[in-house]
Scaffold this active site. Structure first.
Site, mmCIF file in Angstrom:
data_model
loop_
_atom_site.group_PDB
_atom_site.id
_atom_site.type_symbol
_atom_site.label_atom_id
_atom_site.label_comp_id
_atom_site.label_asym_id
_atom_site.label_seq_id
_atom_site.Cartn_x
_atom_site.Cartn_y
_atom_site.Cartn_z
ATOM 1 N N HIS A 216 0.853 -1.193 0.000
ATOM 2 C CA HIS A 216 0.000 0.000 0.000
ATOM 3 C C HIS A 216 0.885 1.236 0.000
ATOM 4 O O HIS A 216 2.048 1.184 0.376
ATOM 5 C CB HIS A 216 -0.960 0.019 1.201
ATOM 6 N N HIS B 47 0.921 5.450 1.029
ATOM 7 C CA HIS B 47 0.315 6.539 1.792
ATOM 8 C C HIS B 47 0.380 7.832 0.990
ATOM 9 O O HIS B 47 1.414 8.150 0.403
ATOM 10 C CB HIS B 47 1.081 6.763 3.102
#
Length: 145
Positions: free
Chosen positions: A107, A109
């Site tokens: 992932h 940010h």
């Protein structure tokens, strides 16, 4: 966890992708999911998560999925800029526990930042107000191109 290991189907992002856990969604398509971080380091902190991958980190991802992920990150960053008018945007991606990773599903940010406003430490901020997250997600989603 090190940079090597076995993908855990029980990680929080896998659960969110499957619909087993709630999340404040900003956008979703067949390959990506963007959600608000419930432990935000800054106002508008969001995450882009690949849906079709079991890569625990960037080093395990295919070039095709990595390319789609970065296009989603750029899309979200532009929408955050248009919606929130930050002075800057921090893009962060952690690999391995020692590298700062806390959830072992790849992932990225996206953190809007403002001059003079410190950002919180990764994984060490308090939980956000869900109504505020929903309002921010709506503002950001409205600016998606």
């Amino acid at each position: 966890m090190s940079l090597d290991g076995t993908y855990d189907e029980g990680n929080i992002f896998a659960k969110i992708i499957r619909g087993d856990m709630p999340a404040v969604r900003v956008f979703e398509d067949d390959r990506l999911l963007a959600i608000m971080d419930v432990f935000p380091q800054s106002r508008g902190h969001a995450l882009v998560i690949p849906k079709l991958s079991q890569a625990r980190n960037l080093l395990e991802e295919t070039p095709e999925n990595a390319a789609a992920l970065m296009l989603g990150v750029q899309r979200l960053a532009k929408a955050c800029r248009a919606a929130l008018s930050p002075d800057g945007i921090r893009i962060a991606q952690f690999n391995g526990e020692v590298g700062g990773q806390t959830v072992f599903h790849l992932h990225v940010h996206v953190l809007p930042v403002w001059d003079g406003q410190p950002i919180g430490r990764h994984g060490q901020t308090g939980m956000a107000d869900l109504d505020e997250l929903k309002a921010l997600a709506e503002r950001i989603a409205a600016k998606l191109s």
